[in-house]
Design a protein around this motif. Structure first.
Motif, PDB file in Angstrom:
ATOM      1  N   ILE A 116       0.851  -1.206   0.000  1.00 23.28           N
ATOM      2  CA  ILE A 116       0.000   0.000   0.000  1.00 23.28           C
ATOM      3  C   ILE A 116       0.884   1.252   0.000  1.00 23.28           C
ATOM      4  CG2 ILE A 116      -1.609   1.355   1.408  1.00 23.28           C
ATOM      5  CD1 ILE A 116      -2.849  -1.407   2.242  1.00 23.28           C
ATOM      6  N   GLU A 117       1.924   1.256   0.856  1.00 27.27           N
ATOM      7  CA  GLU A 117       2.821   2.419   0.969  1.00 27.27           C
ATOM      8  C   GLU A 117       3.564   2.692  -0.339  1.00 27.27           C
ATOM      9  OE1 GLU A 117       5.544   1.620   4.190  1.00 27.27           O
ATOM     10  OE2 GLU A 117       3.886   1.302   5.585  1.00 27.27           O
ATOM     11  N   THR A 118       3.911   1.635  -1.081  1.00 23.76           N
ATOM     12  CA  THR A 118       4.733   1.811  -2.284  1.00 23.76           C
ATOM     13  C   THR A 118       3.905   1.836  -3.565  1.00 23.76           C
ATOM     14  OG1 THR A 118       5.119  -0.580  -2.327  1.00 23.76           O
ATOM     15  CG2 THR A 118       6.815   0.790  -1.278  1.00 23.76           C
ATOM     16  N   LYS A 119       2.577   1.864  -3.442  1.00 23.35           N
ATOM     17  CA  LYS A 119       1.717   1.919  -4.633  1.00 23.35           C
ATOM     18  C   LYS A 119       2.055   3.183  -5.413  1.00 23.35           C
ATOM     19  CE  LYS A 119      -2.396   0.403  -6.484  1.00 23.35           C
ATOM     20  NZ  LYS A 119      -1.805  -0.279  -7.612  1.00 23.35           N
ATOM     21  N   ASP A 120       2.345   3.025  -6.691  1.00 20.45           N
ATOM     22  CA  ASP A 120       2.745   4.163  -7.524  1.00 20.45           C
ATOM     23  C   ASP A 120       1.975   4.093  -8.842  1.00 20.45           C
ATOM     24  OD1 ASP A 120       3.946   6.066  -9.118  1.00 20.45           O
ATOM     25  OD2 ASP A 120       6.000   5.504  -8.582  1.00 20.45           O
ATOM     26  N   PRO A 121       0.959   4.946  -9.009  1.00 20.84           N
ATOM     27  CA  PRO A 121       0.153   4.896 -10.234  1.00 20.84           C
ATOM     28  C   PRO A 121       0.925   5.296 -11.495  1.00 20.84           C
ATOM     29  CG  PRO A 121      -0.667   6.592  -8.701  1.00 20.84           C
ATOM     30  CD  PRO A 121       0.490   5.919  -8.045  1.00 20.84           C
ATOM     31  N   SER A 122       2.109   5.880 -11.359  1.00 21.47           N
ATOM     32  CA  SER A 122       2.874   6.282 -12.543  1.00 21.47           C
ATOM     33  C   SER A 122       3.586   5.092 -13.196  1.00 21.47           C
ATOM     34  CB  SER A 122       3.898   7.362 -12.177  1.00 21.47           C
ATOM     35  OG  SER A 122       4.993   6.802 -11.475  1.00 21.47           O
ATOM     36  N   THR A 123       3.677   3.958 -12.501  1.00 26.13           N
ATOM     37  CA  THR A 123       4.368   2.797 -13.062  1.00 26.13           C
ATOM     38  C   THR A 123       3.485   2.083 -14.074  1.00 26.13           C
ATOM     39  OG1 THR A 123       3.548   1.292 -11.371  1.00 26.13           O
ATOM     40  CG2 THR A 123       5.641   2.376 -10.912  1.00 26.13           C
ATOM     41  N   THR A 124       4.116   1.344 -14.982  1.00 28.55           N
ATOM     42  CA  THR A 124       3.384   0.491 -15.908  1.00 28.55           C
ATOM     43  C   THR A 124       3.057  -0.827 -15.223  1.00 28.55           C
ATOM     44  OG1 THR A 124       4.841   1.440 -17.586  1.00 28.55           O
ATOM     45  CG2 THR A 124       3.386  -0.327 -18.296  1.00 28.55           C
ATOM     46  N   HIS A 125       4.023  -1.355 -14.463  1.00 25.61           N
ATOM     47  CA  HIS A 125       3.848  -2.613 -13.732  1.00 25.61           C
ATOM     48  C   HIS A 125       4.532  -2.499 -12.377  1.00 25.61           C
ATOM     49  CE1 HIS A 125       2.495  -4.603 -17.417  1.00 25.61           C
ATOM     50  NE2 HIS A 125       3.524  -4.024 -18.023  1.00 25.61           N
ATOM     51  N   GLN A 126       3.903  -3.088 -11.349  1.00 25.45           N
ATOM     52  CA  GLN A 126       4.530  -3.213 -10.035  1.00 25.45           C
ATOM     53  C   GLN A 126       4.509  -4.699  -9.686  1.00 25.45           C
ATOM     54  OE1 GLN A 126       2.423  -0.071  -7.529  1.00 25.45           O
ATOM     55  NE2 GLN A 126       4.579   0.420  -7.176  1.00 25.45           N
ATOM     56  N   CYS A 127       5.605  -5.375  -9.970  1.00 22.27           N
ATOM     57  CA  CYS A 127       5.701  -6.824  -9.771  1.00 22.27           C
ATOM     58  C   CYS A 127       6.482  -7.090  -8.489  1.00 22.27           C
ATOM     59  CB  CYS A 127       6.408  -7.465 -10.959  1.00 22.27           C
ATOM     60  SG  CYS A 127       5.617  -7.043 -12.536  1.00 22.27           S
ATOM     61  N   TRP A 128       6.109  -8.141  -7.798  1.00 23.76           N
ATOM     62  CA  TRP A 128       6.746  -8.398  -6.508  1.00 23.76           C
ATOM     63  C   TRP A 128       6.765  -9.880  -6.185  1.00 23.76           C
ATOM     64  CZ3 TRP A 128       3.117 -10.858  -3.660  1.00 23.76           C
ATOM     65  CH2 TRP A 128       1.775 -10.536  -3.875  1.00 23.76           C
ATOM     66  N   ALA A 129       7.609 -10.193  -5.185  1.00 24.46           N
ATOM     67  CA  ALA A 129       7.653 -11.538  -4.599  1.00 24.46           C
ATOM     68  C   ALA A 129       8.092 -11.381  -3.159  1.00 24.46           C
ATOM     69  CB  ALA A 129       8.636 -12.429  -5.351  1.00 24.46           C
ATOM     70  N   TRP A 130       7.583 -12.268  -2.312  1.00 25.74           N
ATOM     71  CA  TRP A 130       8.039 -12.281  -0.922  1.00 25.74           C
ATOM     72  C   TRP A 130       8.158 -13.699  -0.415  1.00 25.74           C
ATOM     73  CZ3 TRP A 130       4.651 -14.586   2.463  1.00 25.74           C
ATOM     74  CH2 TRP A 130       3.281 -14.503   2.211  1.00 25.74           C
ATOM     75  N   LYS A 131       8.995 -13.824   0.619  1.00 23.07           N
ATOM     76  CA  LYS A 131       9.187 -15.116   1.273  1.00 23.07           C
ATOM     77  C   LYS A 131       9.281 -14.866   2.767  1.00 23.07           C
ATOM     78  CE  LYS A 131      12.013 -19.228   1.525  1.00 23.07           C
ATOM     79  NZ  LYS A 131      13.070 -20.045   1.009  1.00 23.07           N
TER      80      LYS A 131
END
Length: 194
Positions: free
Chosen positions: A38-53
């Motif tokens: 939520i904190e790093t949501k950036d509408p200017s990006t084309t894609h916000q891809c992530w992974a966590w462990k």
């Protein structure tokens, strides 16, 4: 031996006019993952891809990129560095040139990997959540013991005494259990959450 990272790190690079930005940070539970996204949501990006462990739990998201070209390579970078309790988010601002599936895998995985190389790796020390209670006249002794072992705790006051919650390293549990038994003459017990 599991490791995590000491602090949040970022890395940026440009690949065929697309800008990639990786952000890696420490997370201990799924709520922290949600808060970070939520904190790093950036509408200017084309894609916000992530992974966590976190421990044995993993999740990843391609955010509209072709399946398997973003989230999975990011996760592979996390696992390749023997890390846990980590999320890596890779933002992409599309530059007009298609990278193809192989190019995307290399871009997302590589950017995440470079970001993690910048991070200081620290040994992850397993902690357990504990709870205990004591009478008001016993609290000073228990509080002194917690402070001596540098244990962060939260206390709340009840009509009968003090209720304490804390996160302990595994080697701290038994000495505190023994101290509680001594101080309360066996009346109170240390409760360890699984």
């Amino acid at each position: 031996m599991p490791f995590t990272i000491a602090n949040t790190v970022t890395f940026e690079e440009e690949i065929k006019k697309s800008r990639f930005q990786a952000i890696a940070t420490v997370v201990e539970n799924e709520q922290q993952v949600k808060d970070f996204l939520i904190e790093t949501k950036d509408p200017s990006t084309t894609h916000q891809c992530w992974a966590w462990k976190i421990g044995h739990h993993v999740r990843f998201n391609d955010d509209g990129e072709p399946s398997g070209t973003a989230g999975r390579p990011i996760l592979a970078s996390i696992e390749g560095n023997d890390l846990t309790n980590v999320i890596v988010l890779v933002n992409r601002w599309y530059g007009g040139i298609k990278l193809g599936t192989g190019g995307l895998v290399r871009a997302y995985g590589g950017c995440a990997g470079q970001c993690l190389l910048l991070a200081e790796k620290i040994e992850l020390i397993e902690k357990k959540q504990i709870q205990l209670s004591c009478l008001f006249n016993e609290w000073a002794i228990i509080q002194y013991e917690l402070m001596q072992q540098h244990i962060e705790y939260q206390e709340s006051y009840t009509e009968n005494g003090v209720f304490i919650e804390a996160r302990l390293q595994l080697h701290q549990i038994e000495p505190l259990r023994q101290k509680l038994q001594d101080v309360t003459r066996g009346r109170e017990h240390l409760h360890v959450e699984d």
